[in-house]
Design a protein around this motif. Structure first.
Motif, PDB file in Angstrom:
ATOM      1  N   ARG A  55      -1.840   5.853   4.837  1.00 60.98           N
ATOM      2  CA  ARG A  55      -0.654   4.992   5.676  1.00 60.98           C
ATOM      3  C   ARG A  55      -0.715   3.705   5.359  1.00 60.98           C
ATOM      4  O   ARG A  55       0.328   3.107   5.003  1.00 60.98           O
ATOM      5  CB  ARG A  55      -0.702   5.112   7.199  1.00 60.98           C
ATOM      6  N   GLN A  56      -1.671   3.135   5.330  1.00 57.79           N
ATOM      7  CA  GLN A  56      -1.910   1.703   4.899  1.00 57.79           C
ATOM      8  C   GLN A  56      -1.648   1.549   3.455  1.00 57.79           C
ATOM      9  O   GLN A  56      -0.853   0.346   2.880  1.00 57.79           O
ATOM     10  CB  GLN A  56      -3.159   1.254   4.820  1.00 57.79           C
ATOM     11  N   SER A  57      -1.715   2.527   2.556  1.00 60.53           N
ATOM     12  CA  SER A  57      -1.497   2.577   1.007  1.00 60.53           C
ATOM     13  C   SER A  57       0.149   2.559   0.865  1.00 60.53           C
ATOM     14  O   SER A  57       0.688   1.809  -0.102  1.00 60.53           O
ATOM     15  CB  SER A  57      -2.184   3.710   0.441  1.00 60.53           C
TER      16      SER A  57
ATOM     17  N   ALA B 170       2.254   1.584   3.010  1.00 54.47           N
ATOM     18  CA  ALA B 170       2.856   0.177   3.609  1.00 54.47           C
ATOM     19  C   ALA B 170       2.607  -0.681   2.230  1.00 54.47           C
ATOM     20  O   ALA B 170       3.759  -1.417   2.145  1.00 54.47           O
ATOM     21  CB  ALA B 170       2.084  -0.253   4.605  1.00 54.47           C
ATOM     22  N   ARG B 171       1.579  -0.918   1.536  1.00 55.47           N
ATOM     23  CA  ARG B 171       1.357  -1.738   0.426  1.00 55.47           C
ATOM     24  C   ARG B 171       2.648  -1.364  -0.615  1.00 55.47           C
ATOM     25  O   ARG B 171       3.071  -2.026  -1.268  1.00 55.47           O
ATOM     26  CB  ARG B 171       0.058  -1.574   0.036  1.00 55.47           C
TER      27      ARG B 171
ATOM     28  N   ASP C 147      -5.389   7.778   7.680  1.00 61.28           N
ATOM     29  CA  ASP C 147      -5.122   6.182   7.880  1.00 61.28           C
ATOM     30  C   ASP C 147      -5.059   5.141   6.874  1.00 61.28           C
ATOM     31  O   ASP C 147      -4.244   4.357   6.643  1.00 61.28           O
ATOM     32  CB  ASP C 147      -6.219   5.836   8.778  1.00 61.28           C
ATOM     33  N   GLU C 148      -6.041   5.613   5.709  1.00 58.80           N
ATOM     34  CA  GLU C 148      -6.201   4.907   4.601  1.00 58.80           C
ATOM     35  C   GLU C 148      -4.784   5.106   3.692  1.00 58.80           C
ATOM     36  O   GLU C 148      -4.308   4.181   3.146  1.00 58.80           O
ATOM     37  CB  GLU C 148      -7.225   5.379   3.790  1.00 58.80           C
TER      38      GLU C 148
END
Length: 276
Positions: free
Chosen positions: A193-195, A197-198, A190-191
């Motif tokens: 996946r967020q990275s 996106a950034r 999850d972390e």
């Protein structure tokens, strides 16, 4: 798809009819050729594409796996081209010959920043190093050899190139186990996946200490004439020389290098995002 499959079957039939060809080799090449334009395939898909029976296809895939020409995803059990193919491809020039095009730019970049510059491409979940240029006055980064691949969750270029893949490809890759090379490696999906996106939003990635403690890498994409990301360039060096106040020190310079390669590829000029 049906047309491509029939062409492959017809080609295999013609080559098997030639007495100068060895049937087992011809069939193995048909298996390899079936991956053209595809990242991964199931056993059924390879069987359909080649026109061979399932037992023969499975034996050929296992033989090619033992030789490193085919690899199998441990989660999905699907097949993809293996590292042996990448090692061969690294020495073959394609239409644009990315290595020849990028090498002068990377040489200037490494010389100016006294670091190690890398050229890399995405390959079905792996990111493969096509070239590595080191400046003799700076520290030489050894952890990514030409033809080698890094885990998808570690390093600047692997995360950057994965971030620019289609959403379904990203989710497929995220099913694979992550690798913890250092305590700084992102292993939580999850972390990660967020990275990703950034990274897509800002257009670059600074990987700090996640491949080797004390070393960091800054990566940016290189786009082709159609606007697609065709490769990445990155510069690696000692973390204090790469990062200042949690920001990349050399972002503007590496973006200019990427733009220079894009011009050599015939890519239209575009404005770069800069660090906030």
């Amino acid at each position: 798809m049906l047309q491509a499959t029939s062409m492959l079957e017809r080609s295999m039939a013609e080559t098997e009819g030639n007495t100068q060809n060895v049937r087992a080799v011809t069939r193995a090449l048909a298996v390899l050729n079936s991956f053209a334009g595809k990242g991964v395939q199931s056993l059924a898909e390879v069987t359909h594409a080649t026109g061979l029976d399932k037992g023969t296809t499975r034996r050929l895939l296992l033989t090619l796996m033992n030789s490193g020409f085919i690899a199998q995803d441990p989660v999905s059990q699907h097949y993809r081209l293996g590292r042996a193919v990448r090692d061969l491809v690294a020495n073959v020039a394609d239409e644009r010959d990315l290595r020849s095009i990028a090498q002068p730019v990377l040489t200037d970049l490494a010389g100016e920043l006294h670091g190690t510059a890398f050229l890399s491409v995405y390959d079905g979940g792996d990111v493969v190093c096509l070239d590595r240029i080191h400046d003799m006055k700076g520290i030489e980064v050894h952890w990514w050899a030409v033809g080698g691949a890094l885990p998808y969750n570690c390093g600047g270029a692997p995360k950057l190139l994965l971030a620019f893949q289609p959403e379904e490809e990203i989710e497929r890759v995220l099913l694979r186990p992550t690798t913890e090379l250092t305590p700084k490696s992102i292993t939580n999906v999850d972390e990660l996946r967020q990275s990703l996106a950034r990274i897509r939003e800002r257009g670059w990635e600074l990987a700090v200490d996640d491949v080797a403690l004390g070393l960091s890498a800054l990566a940016v994409p290189v786009r082709g004439p159609q606007g697609d990301v065709v490769c990445a360039i990155s510069i690696a060096g000692l973390t204090p020389q790469m990062v200042s106040r949690n920001r990349p020190v050399h972002l503007a310079r590496i973006q200019r290098a990427a733009a220079a390669i894009e011009r050599r590829l015939g890519t239209p000029v575009r404005r770069e995002r800069v660090a906030p």
